[in-house]
Design a protein around this motif. Structure first.
Motif, PDB file in Angstrom:
ATOM      1  N   LEU A   4     -17.724  48.629  -7.507  1.00 28.91           N
ATOM      2  CA  LEU A   4     -16.406  48.106  -7.153  1.00 28.91           C
ATOM      3  C   LEU A   4     -15.994  46.944  -8.050  1.00 28.91           C
ATOM      4  CD1 LEU A   4     -16.529  48.216  -3.250  1.00 28.91           C
ATOM      5  CD2 LEU A   4     -15.108  49.622  -4.759  1.00 28.91           C
ATOM      6  N   HIS A   5     -16.938  46.073  -8.363  1.00 27.78           N
ATOM      7  CA  HIS A   5     -16.597  44.948  -9.230  1.00 27.78           C
ATOM      8  C   HIS A   5     -16.298  45.413 -10.654  1.00 27.78           C
ATOM      9  CE1 HIS A   5     -18.177  42.397  -5.925  1.00 27.78           C
ATOM     10  NE2 HIS A   5     -17.289  41.535  -6.409  1.00 27.78           N
ATOM     11  N   SER A   6     -16.953  46.479 -11.093  1.00 32.60           N
ATOM     12  CA  SER A   6     -16.635  47.061 -12.393  1.00 32.60           C
ATOM     13  C   SER A   6     -15.230  47.653 -12.374  1.00 32.60           C
ATOM     14  CB  SER A   6     -17.656  48.145 -12.756  1.00 32.60           C
ATOM     15  OG  SER A   6     -17.325  48.752 -13.987  1.00 32.60           O
ATOM     16  N   LEU A   7     -14.890  48.374 -11.306  1.00 31.74           N
ATOM     17  CA  LEU A   7     -13.561  48.963 -11.184  1.00 31.74           C
ATOM     18  C   LEU A   7     -12.485  47.892 -11.042  1.00 31.74           C
ATOM     19  CD1 LEU A   7     -14.386  51.940  -8.786  1.00 31.74           C
ATOM     20  CD2 LEU A   7     -13.630  52.112 -11.166  1.00 31.74           C
ATOM     21  N   SER A  18     -25.678  52.643  -1.124  1.00 31.20           N
ATOM     22  CA  SER A  18     -26.069  51.346  -0.579  1.00 31.20           C
ATOM     23  C   SER A  18     -24.970  50.347  -0.899  1.00 31.20           C
ATOM     24  CB  SER A  18     -27.379  50.885  -1.216  1.00 31.20           C
ATOM     25  OG  SER A  18     -27.183  50.564  -2.590  1.00 31.20           O
ATOM     26  N   LYS A  19     -24.901  49.284  -0.107  1.00 25.97           N
ATOM     27  CA  LYS A  19     -23.871  48.274  -0.356  1.00 25.97           C
ATOM     28  C   LYS A  19     -24.060  47.598  -1.708  1.00 25.97           C
ATOM     29  CE  LYS A  19     -22.484  47.147   4.368  1.00 25.97           C
ATOM     30  NZ  LYS A  19     -22.313  46.073   5.370  1.00 25.97           N
ATOM     31  N   GLY A  20     -25.310  47.439  -2.136  1.00 28.94           N
ATOM     32  CA  GLY A  20     -25.583  46.811  -3.429  1.00 28.94           C
ATOM     33  C   GLY A  20     -25.050  47.649  -4.576  1.00 28.94           C
ATOM     34  N   THR A  21     -25.322  48.941  -4.536  1.00 29.53           N
ATOM     35  CA  THR A  21     -24.833  49.856  -5.583  1.00 29.53           C
ATOM     36  C   THR A  21     -23.318  49.920  -5.574  1.00 29.53           C
ATOM     37  OG1 THR A  21     -26.832  51.211  -5.490  1.00 29.53           O
ATOM     38  CG2 THR A  21     -24.868  52.232  -6.418  1.00 29.53           C
ATOM     39  N   LEU A  22     -22.745  50.042  -4.378  1.00 30.64           N
ATOM     40  CA  LEU A  22     -21.291  50.130  -4.254  1.00 30.64           C
ATOM     41  C   LEU A  22     -20.628  48.844  -4.729  1.00 30.64           C
ATOM     42  CD1 LEU A  22     -18.781  51.631  -3.404  1.00 30.64           C
ATOM     43  CD2 LEU A  22     -19.146  50.826  -1.053  1.00 30.64           C
ATOM     44  N   SER A  23     -21.224  47.710  -4.404  1.00 26.98           N
ATOM     45  CA  SER A  23     -20.653  46.435  -4.813  1.00 26.98           C
ATOM     46  C   SER A  23     -20.543  46.342  -6.340  1.00 26.98           C
ATOM     47  CB  SER A  23     -21.508  45.282  -4.286  1.00 26.98           C
ATOM     48  OG  SER A  23     -21.000  44.035  -4.727  1.00 26.98           O
ATOM     49  N   VAL A  34     -12.307  44.363   2.079  1.00 25.89           N
ATOM     50  CA  VAL A  34     -11.426  45.531   2.098  1.00 25.89           C
ATOM     51  C   VAL A  34     -11.150  45.969   0.657  1.00 25.89           C
ATOM     52  CG1 VAL A  34      -9.155  46.420   2.742  1.00 25.89           C
ATOM     53  CG2 VAL A  34     -10.370  44.859   4.275  1.00 25.89           C
ATOM     54  N   VAL A  35     -11.276  47.254   0.421  1.00 24.21           N
ATOM     55  CA  VAL A  35     -11.052  47.827  -0.914  1.00 24.21           C
ATOM     56  C   VAL A  35      -9.723  48.562  -0.910  1.00 24.21           C
ATOM     57  CG1 VAL A  35     -11.984  49.288  -2.729  1.00 24.21           C
ATOM     58  CG2 VAL A  35     -13.548  48.169  -1.109  1.00 24.21           C
ATOM     59  N   LYS A  36      -8.862  48.249  -1.905  1.00 23.16           N
ATOM     60  CA  LYS A  36      -7.563  48.903  -2.016  1.00 23.16           C
ATOM     61  C   LYS A  36      -7.397  49.476  -3.416  1.00 23.16           C
ATOM     62  CE  LYS A  36      -4.041  46.498  -0.755  1.00 23.16           C
ATOM     63  NZ  LYS A  36      -3.106  45.336  -0.642  1.00 23.16           N
ATOM     64  N   PRO A  37      -6.759  50.636  -3.553  1.00 19.50           N
ATOM     65  CA  PRO A  37      -6.467  51.142  -4.892  1.00 19.50           C
ATOM     66  C   PRO A  37      -5.379  50.272  -5.520  1.00 19.50           C
ATOM     67  CG  PRO A  37      -5.438  52.545  -3.240  1.00 19.50           C
ATOM     68  CD  PRO A  37      -6.285  51.553  -2.490  1.00 19.50           C
ATOM     69  N   ALA A  38      -5.549  49.876  -6.760  1.00 18.69           N
ATOM     70  CA  ALA A  38      -4.534  49.065  -7.442  1.00 18.69           C
ATOM     71  C   ALA A  38      -3.275  49.906  -7.653  1.00 18.69           C
ATOM     72  CB  ALA A  38      -5.070  48.564  -8.771  1.00 18.69           C
ATOM     73  N   GLU A  39      -2.129  49.271  -7.572  1.00 15.41           N
ATOM     74  CA  GLU A  39      -0.876  49.979  -7.792  1.00 15.41           C
ATOM     75  C   GLU A  39      -0.578  50.006  -9.286  1.00 15.41           C
ATOM     76  OE1 GLU A  39       1.365  51.719  -5.998  1.00 15.41           O
ATOM     77  OE2 GLU A  39      -0.167  51.684  -4.459  1.00 15.41           O
ATOM     78  N   ASN A  40      -0.915  51.107  -9.918  1.00 18.00           N
ATOM     79  CA  ASN A  40      -0.602  51.280 -11.337  1.00 18.00           C
ATOM     80  C   ASN A  40      -0.496  52.767 -11.646  1.00 18.00           C
ATOM     81  OD1 ASN A  40      -3.343  52.227 -11.755  1.00 18.00           O
ATOM     82  ND2 ASN A  40      -3.978  50.078 -11.840  1.00 18.00           N
ATOM     83  N   ARG A  41      -0.036  53.071 -12.839  1.00 17.88           N
ATOM     84  CA  ARG A  41       0.198  54.467 -13.218  1.00 17.88           C
ATOM     85  C   ARG A  41      -1.104  55.266 -13.304  1.00 17.88           C
ATOM     86  NH1 ARG A  41       3.551  58.182 -14.737  1.00 17.88           N
ATOM     87  NH2 ARG A  41       3.233  59.457 -16.614  1.00 17.88           N
ATOM     88  N   VAL A  42      -2.199  54.602 -13.631  1.00 19.42           N
ATOM     89  CA  VAL A  42      -3.480  55.306 -13.716  1.00 19.42           C
ATOM     90  C   VAL A  42      -3.841  55.919 -12.364  1.00 19.42           C
ATOM     91  CG1 VAL A  42      -5.945  55.088 -14.227  1.00 19.42           C
ATOM     92  CG2 VAL A  42      -4.289  53.782 -15.565  1.00 19.42           C
TER      93      VAL A  42
END
Length: 315
Positions: free
Chosen positions: A38-41, A30-35, A56-64
């Motif tokens: 995503l905010h935790s990530l 659900s959008k609520g669960t995903l939201s 829009v969700v983008k992967p952060a550019e980092n070594r992880v």
């Protein structure tokens, strides 16, 4: 501070920019669960969220994330949710690749209970991620990238945590949910769970020193023992000044030798701590160790003389 299985599933699904609606459909959430996920990530520095309609969700550019993508490609049949999440992530970071460590040291580094460590090690040995020898436990060479991911993950989280004290702070030692940072700003001896440490904290034990202009803080902690401050100082540097004042403090105050050795193993300074203990027992050491005269003079100045009978005592 670790990753949950749900968070990792989301992170693995974000390979390129994707709308939240598309991602929710892809994952069956659900959008609520995903939201919430995503905010935790986002708070963990792993994804970036842009716009609102659509978001829009983008992967952060980092070594992880780079390591995670590499692991996903190189280990397609491995169920990563059972390895790179929760306490398993802590234990992976605490272990070394092909270098066995005793159970007590892994527990000390991983910051988990004995029961949790037993459970995690048994779980990681089943898929051969972790091996065991007489000397202890280790990460198998084949799974070295998993260890690298765990280390980079905690370094990223520690870097984010350090910025809470000072936006310009840098992490100089990173452990599992613990760190030592460096800052040019004095924030006080104690700021929440950030504790001033290293040579600047020697004053608490009767040895006031002039600051070099760089201050170090350990997190998390409420109160630091003499042994912790000594080990932190040695981790930060082994110059003549640091060795001199560490020896003087150990001679002038009572200390717990067992605790000192365990902390030295955790912070990977067992070699220099071993030499310090030998020096205190009467074994002469070459430069950069100080002369006996220097030590005796400072002991008289700050402690009224040296204590020859304090070795190994609890302070």
């Amino acid at each position: 501070m670790t990753l949950t299985k749900a968070e990792l599933r989301v992170l693995l699904a974000v390979e390129e920019p994707i709308t939240m609606t598309e991602l929710a459909s892809k994952l069956g959430l659900s959008k609520g669960t995903l939201s919430a996920l995503l905010h935790s990530l986002e708070g963990k520095g792993l994804v970036e969220l842009e716009g609102k309609k659509p978001m829009v969700v983008k992967p952060a550019e980092n070594r992880v994330n780079h390591l995670l993508r590499s692991i996903k490609l190189g280990y397609p049949h491995v169920k990563m949710e059972d390895i790179l999440t929760g306490s398993r992530l802590k234990v992976l970071s605490a272990l070394e690749v092909e270098k066995p460590q005793p159970f007590w040291l892994v527990q000390l580094k991983a910051n988990v209970s004995r029961a949790t460590l037993h459970r995690v090690l048994n779980g990681l040995m089943e898929p051969l991620v972790v091996g065991r020898k007489k000397e202890g436990y280790f990460v198998s060479e084949r799974f070295a990238p998993f260890k690298a991911f765990a280390d980079e993950y905690f370094y990223l989280q520690n870097s984010i945590k350090a910025k809470e004290l000072d936006p310009n702070a840098s992490v100089v030692w990173s452990g599992v949910e613990e760190l030592i940072l460096a800052t040019s700003s004095f924030k006080g001896k104690s700021v929440g769970e950030f504790q001033l440490t290293g040579l600047a904290r020697f004053a608490d034990f009767g040895l006031p020193l002039i600051s070099s202009g760089v201050y170090h803080y350990y997190w998390p902690g409420q109160k630091l023992s003499l042994e912790e401050v000594i080990v932190h100082a040695l981790k930060l540097g082994r110059d003549t000044r640091g060795l001199l004042y560490s020896i003087v403090l150990l001679r002038g105050k009572g200390f717990d030798e067992r605790k000192l050795k365990r902390l030295a193993a955790k912070f990977d300074v067992s070699d220099i701590v071993g030499e310090l203990l030998e020096y205190l027992s009467g074994v002469d050491k070459p430069y950069p160790f100080p002369s006996r005269e220097e030590v005796e003079e400072l002991c008289r100045q700050y402690f009224g003389g040296s204590r020859d009978d304090n070795k190994g005592e609890a302070g």
